[in-house]
Enzyme design. Structure first.
Site, mmCIF file in Angstrom:
data_model
loop_
_atom_site.group_PDB
_atom_site.id
_atom_site.type_symbol
_atom_site.label_atom_id
_atom_site.label_comp_id
_atom_site.label_asym_id
_atom_site.label_seq_id
_atom_site.Cartn_x
_atom_site.Cartn_y
_atom_site.Cartn_z
ATOM 1 N N ASN A 146 0.800 -1.387 -0.115
ATOM 2 C CA ASN A 146 0.076 -0.020 -0.097
ATOM 3 C C ASN A 146 0.766 1.385 0.013
ATOM 4 O O ASN A 146 2.030 1.330 0.024
ATOM 5 C CB ASN A 146 -1.037 0.032 0.986
ATOM 6 C CG ASN A 146 -0.185 0.125 2.551
ATOM 7 O OD1 ASN A 146 0.350 0.786 2.984
ATOM 8 N ND2 ASN A 146 -0.170 -1.064 3.407
ATOM 9 N N LYS A 148 9.165 -16.861 -10.648
ATOM 10 C CA LYS A 148 8.245 -15.796 -11.034
ATOM 11 C C LYS A 148 7.174 -16.246 -12.089
ATOM 12 O O LYS A 148 7.182 -17.272 -12.902
ATOM 13 C CB LYS A 148 9.149 -14.885 -12.318
ATOM 14 C CG LYS A 148 8.544 -13.914 -12.829
ATOM 15 C CD LYS A 148 9.617 -13.062 -13.423
ATOM 16 C CE LYS A 148 8.656 -11.884 -14.285
ATOM 17 N NZ LYS A 148 9.606 -11.322 -15.470
ATOM 18 N N PHE A 197 -4.103 2.617 15.097
ATOM 19 C CA PHE A 197 -4.739 3.647 14.168
ATOM 20 C C PHE A 197 -5.836 3.107 13.390
ATOM 21 O O PHE A 197 -5.908 1.856 13.321
ATOM 22 C CB PHE A 197 -3.535 4.008 13.299
ATOM 23 C CG PHE A 197 -2.668 5.120 13.456
ATOM 24 C CD1 PHE A 197 -1.874 5.073 14.805
ATOM 25 C CD2 PHE A 197 -2.734 6.553 13.141
ATOM 26 C CE1 PHE A 197 -0.990 6.477 15.243
ATOM 27 C CE2 PHE A 197 -2.204 7.343 13.378
ATOM 28 C CZ PHE A 197 -1.250 7.422 14.415
ATOM 29 N N ASP A 202 -3.760 -10.241 13.080
ATOM 30 C CA ASP A 202 -3.924 -8.937 13.378
ATOM 31 C C ASP A 202 -2.894 -8.660 14.644
ATOM 32 O O ASP A 202 -3.056 -9.004 15.677
ATOM 33 C CB ASP A 202 -5.436 -8.761 13.915
ATOM 34 C CG ASP A 202 -5.485 -7.006 13.985
ATOM 35 O OD1 ASP A 202 -4.818 -6.520 14.515
ATOM 36 O OD2 ASP A 202 -6.363 -6.768 13.200
HETATM 37 O O1 PMT Z 1 2.737 5.896 6.487
HETATM 38 P P1 PMT Z 1 2.255 7.425 6.335
HETATM 39 O O2 PMT Z 1 2.451 7.516 4.667
HETATM 40 O O3 PMT Z 1 2.736 8.738 6.955
HETATM 41 O O4 PMT Z 1 0.407 7.313 6.463
HETATM 42 C C1 PMT Z 1 -0.079 7.098 7.750
HETATM 43 C C2 PMT Z 1 -0.894 6.170 7.953
HETATM 44 C C3 PMT Z 1 -2.283 6.720 6.881
HETATM 45 C C4 PMT Z 1 -0.432 4.903 7.226
HETATM 46 C C5 PMT Z 1 -1.288 5.986 9.459
HETATM 47 O O5 PMT Z 1 -1.977 7.253 9.831
HETATM 48 C C6 PMT Z 1 -2.651 5.215 9.587
HETATM 49 O O6 PMT Z 1 -3.916 5.241 9.430
HETATM 50 N N1 PMT Z 1 -1.994 3.831 9.886
HETATM 51 C C7 PMT Z 1 -2.819 2.552 9.955
HETATM 52 C C8 PMT Z 1 -3.306 2.160 8.576
HETATM 53 C C9 PMT Z 1 -4.078 0.867 8.866
HETATM 54 O O7 PMT Z 1 -3.674 -0.262 8.267
HETATM 55 O O8 PMT Z 1 -5.364 1.043 9.099
HETATM 56 P P2 PMT Z 1 -6.508 -0.076 9.569
HETATM 57 O O9 PMT Z 1 -7.801 0.674 9.729
HETATM 58 O O10 PMT Z 1 -6.454 -1.045 8.377
HETATM 59 O O11 PMT Z 1 -6.017 -0.933 10.816
HETATM 60 C C10 PMT Z 1 -6.439 -0.507 11.913
HETATM 61 C C11 PMT Z 1 -5.388 -0.849 12.836
HETATM 62 O O12 PMT Z 1 -4.714 -2.306 13.027
HETATM 63 C C12 PMT Z 1 -3.969 -0.098 12.611
HETATM 64 O O13 PMT Z 1 -3.198 0.164 13.704
HETATM 65 C C13 PMT Z 1 -3.082 -1.444 12.059
HETATM 66 O O14 PMT Z 1 -1.691 -1.155 12.300
HETATM 67 C C14 PMT Z 1 -3.640 -2.437 12.775
HETATM 68 N N2 PMT Z 1 -3.525 -3.669 11.850
HETATM 69 C C15 PMT Z 1 -4.261 -3.984 10.914
HETATM 70 C C16 PMT Z 1 -4.178 -5.095 10.382
HETATM 71 C C17 PMT Z 1 -3.271 -6.233 10.655
HETATM 72 N N3 PMT Z 1 -3.166 -7.272 10.094
HETATM 73 N N4 PMT Z 1 -2.375 -5.875 12.057
HETATM 74 C C18 PMT Z 1 -2.680 -4.803 12.503
HETATM 75 O O15 PMT Z 1 -1.944 -4.566 13.735
#
Ligand code: PMT
Length: 405
Positions: free
Chosen positions: A212, A291, A325, A308
């Site tokens: 991403n 590949k 986040f 997660d």
């Molecule tokens: O890196 P930048 O370009 O500065 O951008 C910042 C950002 C937009 C990436 C950041 O501010 C942000 O939002 N990070 C979380 C991105 C995300 O994956 O969000 P989510 O809503 O999909 O996930 C929720 C939370 O679960 C997040 O804390 C994520 O780290 C966590 N997660 C998600 C999936 C997973 N398999 N394991 C996780 O720990």
């Protein structure tokens, strides 16, 4: 006296603003600072060392090899002596030489040889200041944690009007006072903080992956801010093109599973965990060993859920204060509240990543921070500023939780 017992090295470059440097030395001393002065060769064309010697109470240094200094290594001694180095004025030429790491004169050598913080106060013609070369150099120095104080805008000695005037000695002295005050505020001293940042990469075959747009900027800003507040910071980072913040322990990872493994290997030691990484929710079920060849018109990838990381940490027995986040494109607050509850978090920082100029790969962001019994909006600002504000909220909530137990 706000600068009592502080040792400040004032470096003076040659420019018309040099006349203000004498007053700066006076103002710093009035606040109790012990001040020593270093001059570039060209600075002496504008003001005499004798003036600065009289004001500081010490001989002025201007030579790289000083026979009067112990072991003829005056520059190293001075570099070690200072609690703070202030270069005022800092000319375009000095800024370029410092950026290039040139140790050809005492004043640049000191800035490279010192482990102490360095602040520079640019002063130059407005056209020179806005020139891309100067701006690039200043950005590089900022990334290396050099503090850039000023410049002010206004009419210049050359008759032009614009940015490039050296800040007034009173303003520089106030910034020095603030600097020492801020560096004594260490609410996270002794705390271990782990932050995940950047994207993950999920392999498809040996040359392709799913990922991403996360640049890591938000997570790196939090790591830097936590370190400045005294924390021992571990930054578990996906692949990004950013420099490691000073004094931060960075662990490079690739896939979500890789990230989980690194996080869990040290999570027991952590007081705070902040999951800022954009972790891929799914990985490819069968990663091809060779590949994949282009043959059929369409192809399908079978995906399977990744672990997660955030939820795993938040459900540990002695979990750290856990902050997630939420990157959303609609119903931001509602979805974030759902994640806070479902994942058993102490706090969540939601960002609307559909708004242009913020979120993924931007320098700015805005957050809506939610905890069990409260929430606060942090309006659009730089990720650096936002990281500090988020940590302040975390510190307040942790204090609140401790006091209510
Ligand atoms: O890196 P930048 O370009 O500065 O951008 C910042 C950002 C937009 C990436 C950041 O501010 C942000 O939002 N990070 C979380 C991105 C995300 O994956 O969000 P989510 O809503 O999909 O996930 C929720 C939370 O679960 C997040 O804390 C994520 O780290 C966590 N997660 C998600 C999936 C997973 N398999 N394991 C996780 O720990």
């Amino acid at each position: 006296m706000k600068l009592s017992h502080k040792k400040i090295l004032v470096g003076i470059c040659g420019g018309i603003a040099t006349y203000k440097s004498a007053d700066l030395v006076r103002k710093l001393k009035e606040q109790g600072a012990d001040v020593r002065v270093v001059m570039s060769q060209s600075a002496k064309e504008f003001i005499t060392p004798l003036t600065l010697q009289a004001l500081s109470g010490y001989p002025v240094s201007d030579s790289l090899l000083d026979p009067s200094a112990e072991a003829a290594m005056g520059h190293i001694e001075l570099a070690r002596w200072a609690d703070l180095v202030i270069i005022a004025p800092a000319t375009a030429n000095f800024i370029a030489r410092l950026t290039a790491g040139m140790a050809d004169e005492l004043i640049t050598t000191l800035c490279i040889a010192t482990e102490s913080p360095v602040a520079i106060c640019p002063a130059m013609n407005q056209q020179m200041y806005v020139h891309a070369a100067t701006q690039d150099n200043l950005n590089t120095l900022k990334q290396r944690d050099v503090h850039i104080w000023g410049p002010a805008s206004g009419s210049q000695a050359c008759g032009e009007v614009g940015p490039g005037r050296m800040l007034e000695p009173l303003d520089i002295t106030a910034l020095a006072c603030d600097f020492f005050k801020a560096s004594e505020y260490l609410p996270l001293q002794g705390k271990n903080v782990m932050i995940t940042a950047g994207p993950t990469r999920e392999a498809i075959d040996p040359v392709r992956f799913l990922s991403n747009h996360s640049s890591g900027k938000m997570g790196y800003a939090i790591a830097q801010a936590a370190q400045a507040l005294g924390a021992n910071v571990t930054l578990v980072s996906g692949p990004v093109a950013l420099n490691t913040p000073t004094h931060v322990n960075r662990v490079d990872v690739d896939s979500a599973e890789n990230m989980l493994e690194s996080v869990l290997s040290d999570i027991k030691e952590q007081d705070i965990f902040i999951g800022c990484a954009a972790v891929a929710d799914y990985k490819v079920e069968q990663v091809a060993t060779d590949k994949i060849k282009k043959s059929a018109e369409t192809m399908q990838l079978e995906l399977t859920r990744n672990p997660d990381i955030l939820a795993t940490v938040a459900n540990l027995k002695d979990k750290p204060f856990t902050v997630g986040f939420a990157a959303e494109t609609s119903n931001v607050i509602e979805y974030a509240k759902g994640k806070l509850e479902r994942k058993n978090l102490d706090m969540i920082a939601a960002n609307d990543v559909a708004i242009q100029g913020q979120g993924f790969n931007a320098d700015n962001n805005a957050l809506h921070v939610i905890w069990t019994d409260g929430q606060q909006s942090l309006p659009t600002t730089s990720k650096t500023e936002l990281a500090q504000q988020l940590l302040q909220l975390i510190i307040e909530r942790m204090d609140h939780n401790e006091n209510s137990h």
